[in-house]
Design a protein around this motif. Structure first.
Motif, PDB file in Angstrom:
ATOM      1  N   SER A 190      -4.805  -4.244  19.044  1.00 25.06           N
ATOM      2  CA  SER A 190      -4.176  -5.336  19.678  1.00 25.06           C
ATOM      3  C   SER A 190      -2.668  -5.497  19.660  1.00 25.06           C
ATOM      4  O   SER A 190      -2.287  -5.228  18.251  1.00 25.06           O
ATOM      5  CB  SER A 190      -4.759  -6.581  19.779  1.00 25.06           C
ATOM      6  N   SER A 191      -1.770  -5.499  20.736  1.00 30.47           N
ATOM      7  CA  SER A 191      -0.490  -5.472  20.616  1.00 30.47           C
ATOM      8  C   SER A 191      -0.063  -7.092  20.239  1.00 30.47           C
ATOM      9  O   SER A 191       1.203  -7.382  20.029  1.00 30.47           O
ATOM     10  CB  SER A 191       0.285  -5.385  21.644  1.00 30.47           C
ATOM     11  N   LYS A 192      -0.978  -7.964  20.025  1.00 28.32           N
ATOM     12  CA  LYS A 192      -0.586  -9.460  19.938  1.00 28.32           C
ATOM     13  C   LYS A 192      -0.443  -9.530  18.278  1.00 28.32           C
ATOM     14  O   LYS A 192      -1.350  -8.781  17.473  1.00 28.32           O
ATOM     15  CB  LYS A 192      -1.818 -10.275  20.056  1.00 28.32           C
ATOM     16  N   PRO A 193       0.446 -10.475  18.066  1.00 30.53           N
ATOM     17  CA  PRO A 193       0.582 -10.739  16.444  1.00 30.53           C
ATOM     18  C   PRO A 193      -0.472 -11.190  15.728  1.00 30.53           C
ATOM     19  O   PRO A 193      -1.268 -12.004  16.194  1.00 30.53           O
ATOM     20  CB  PRO A 193       1.864 -11.807  16.493  1.00 30.53           C
ATOM     21  N   GLY A 194      -0.477 -10.908  14.363  1.00 33.69           N
ATOM     22  CA  GLY A 194      -1.555 -11.480  13.465  1.00 33.69           C
ATOM     23  C   GLY A 194      -2.915 -11.207  14.153  1.00 33.69           C
ATOM     24  O   GLY A 194      -3.149  -9.905  14.705  1.00 33.69           O
ATOM     25  N   ASP A 195      -3.751 -12.190  13.896  1.00 31.55           N
ATOM     26  CA  ASP A 195      -5.139 -11.755  14.323  1.00 31.55           C
ATOM     27  C   ASP A 195      -5.517 -12.531  15.551  1.00 31.55           C
ATOM     28  O   ASP A 195      -6.529 -13.267  15.741  1.00 31.55           O
ATOM     29  CB  ASP A 195      -6.237 -11.804  13.503  1.00 31.55           C
ATOM     30  N   GLU A 196      -4.368 -12.862  16.513  1.00 34.25           N
ATOM     31  CA  GLU A 196      -4.911 -13.443  17.581  1.00 34.25           C
ATOM     32  C   GLU A 196      -5.824 -13.246  18.401  1.00 34.25           C
ATOM     33  O   GLU A 196      -6.699 -13.669  19.098  1.00 34.25           O
ATOM     34  CB  GLU A 196      -3.251 -13.737  18.371  1.00 34.25           C
TER      35      GLU A 196
END
Ligand SMILES: Cc1cc2nc3c(=O)[nH]c(=O)nc-3n(C[C@H](O)[C@H](O)[C@H](O)COP(=O)(O)O)c2cc1C
Length: 465
Positions: A341-347
């Motif tokens: 995923s390109s989302k930050p952290g484990d969003e």
């Protein structure tokens, strides 16, 4: 019970325990887009006064704080598969006037859009409703989420965020001053002398601003609540400022706990600069409780609702949301590796976990992930479970200061509301989180908000009149 001061006892009263606030966000066909298709659901309640009265009375029996009506100023038939209950509905002021007549305690929230209205009209209508309901009204201030409204109001375009909120700031200020134009003691009604009002207690406002010129006074006596409580629900910086300056409650769509806590803390931290205290403003995220007497019953209903969705399975928006391209993947295949995923952290993982929790399984398919997010398209958290499980999650959000209460959006009506009121509310009450009796009969009473002094009276008192 909130202590409103004035006690002469020497021992101070214990600080009242923080209590949860609950309201209904009305979606007459249910929040779930397919909610109306369940055999037990009402599909045609929106225009039936008997249905709306039944809902309002259920809320009152369960000691809810409020019944909230959202509003928009545009429609089209293509909203039917996603937002059927927002496509056609009763105009909120008209509907609330009717509901007020058959209820006694429940708070009543109307939505009025400042972009397409005049302050004098809104001041007059809200004040009238506050009189008719014995002080139970609050105003949800919106600047218009549906840009198509412009075409219904002789304009070519919906204004941009800045212009809408410049207008709204001045609009709200004018309305608030208009509400105060008649002091509470203005009405003498002296049969002997024939004096009906004391003219010195009636005030013009002589407002001349960037957008409005309003002389006043209003032609309605000061509302029973003095100042009608305000709510707002915007996400932009400007809207949050408007909320911090004027609102008594903020509605929000939050689906993850940590961002919800940050939102909560962020808004509360803005209050001091407007001379306000954190306890004057309540943060109320939406919550979609899919309640079953047992966990399995709730999950079965969730599966049934998912199957009833009418959808073309467009995976584009969901791909953007979780930061992984899902388009082209088989609907009944497994989810891709979430670490991509390109989302930050484990969003991405947290978002997927919501769908896994709703299904009660880790190994959900792309279709099942899609089902969850289709059901929460308006941005509110859907939770599936038995009454204790639902109460646990509400308690956690409340205790950890992600919420001061919830705007409940039953997934189908009226059964979804009935199950919440009959099974979850008693659990919250047993845990001491929610009232078992109303503290009073006005919207302000439900939230422990004192009735403000009239600004004109206060000014004169300061000047030593
Ligand atoms: C729970 C909730 C209820 C809302 N109700 C309405 C509504 O009834 N009418 C409306 O025009 N907008 C409504 N909105 C949209 C907001 O007022 C706001 O316009 C939107 O969140 C975009 O934010 P912004 O105005 O700060 O750009 C609602 C938002 C939320 C979270």
């Amino acid at each position: 019970m909130i202590n409103r001061g004035g006690s002469t006892m020497s021992t101070p009263k214990p600080k009242p325990k923080r209590q949860m606030h609950l309201g209904l966000f009305l979606f007459s066909t249910g929040y779930h887009p397919a909610g109306w298709r369940l055999p037990e659901a009402r599909a045609d309640g929106a225009f039936d006064p008997a249905f709306l009265h039944r809902v309002a009375k259920k809320l009152e029996d369960a000691k809810f704080d409020f019944f909230f009506l959202g509003d928009a100023l545009a429609s089209s038939a293509d909203m039917q598969y996603q937002f059927p209950s927002q496509m056609v509905r009763l105009e909120p002021f008209t509907m609330i006037a009717n509901v007020a007549a058959v209820t006694e305690k429940i708070g009543l929230i109307v939505t009025a859009n400042t972009t397409y209205a005049e302050p004098y009209h809104v001041a007059r209508m809200t004040a009238s409703l506050d009189h008719l309901s014995g002080g139970r009204v609050a105003w949800n201030v919106v600047t218009g989420a549906d840009a198509r409204a412009a075409l219904n109001f002789s304009r070519e375009k919906h204004w941009d965020n800045e212009k809408r909120y410049d207008y709204a700031d001045e609009f709200v200020d004018v309305v608030k001053r208009l509400w105060d134009t008649w002091e509470d003691e203005a009405f003498v009604r002296d049969k002997e002398t024939g004096v009906f009002v004391d003219g010195s207690k009636v005030h013009a406002i002589h407002h001349k601003g960037d957008h409005f010129a309003v002389a006043g006074p209003l032609n309605v006596a000061r509302p029973p609540q003095g100042q009608i409580p305000l709510l707002s629900a915007g996400t932009s910086e400007r809207s949050q400022e408007l909320g911090a300056r004027f609102s008594n409650a903020i509605f929000t769509g939050q689906i993850l706990l940590e961002p919800a806590k940050r939102f909560y803390a962020g808004i509360k931290s803005k209050l001091a600069k407007y001379g306000r205290k954190p306890e004057e403003l309540f943060i109320l995220p939406g919550l979609v409780p899919l309640v079953g007497a047992t966990e399995e019953e709730a999950r079965a209903k969730y599966r049934r609702l998912s199957e009833l969705l009418v959808t073309d399975f467009n995976l584009g928006p969901l791909s953007e949301r979780i930061g992984i391209d899902l388009t082209g993947l088989p609907l009944d295949g497994p989810l891709p590796d979430l670490s991509l995923s390109s989302k930050p952290g484990d969003e991405a993982r947290q978002l997927v976990a919501l769908a896994q929790r709703a299904s009660g399984r880790e190994d959900i398919t792309v279709r099942e992930l899609f089902h969850y997010f289709a059901a929460t398209a308006r941005g509110h958290l859907l939770i599936v479970g038995d009454p204790e499980q639902i109460a646990d999650q509400m308690e956690q959000w409340f205790v950890e200061e992600a919420a001061d209460g919830f705007n409940i959006c039953p997934p189908y009506m009226p059964g979804g509301l009935d199950l919440f009121a009959d099974l979850v509310v008693p659990v919250l009450q047993r845990r001491g989180l929610f009232r078992t009796e109303y503290e009073g009969a006005t919207f302000r009473d439900h939230f422990g908000l004192t009735r403000p002094d009239n600004a004109f009276t206060k000014k004169e008192a300061l000047q030593g009149r």
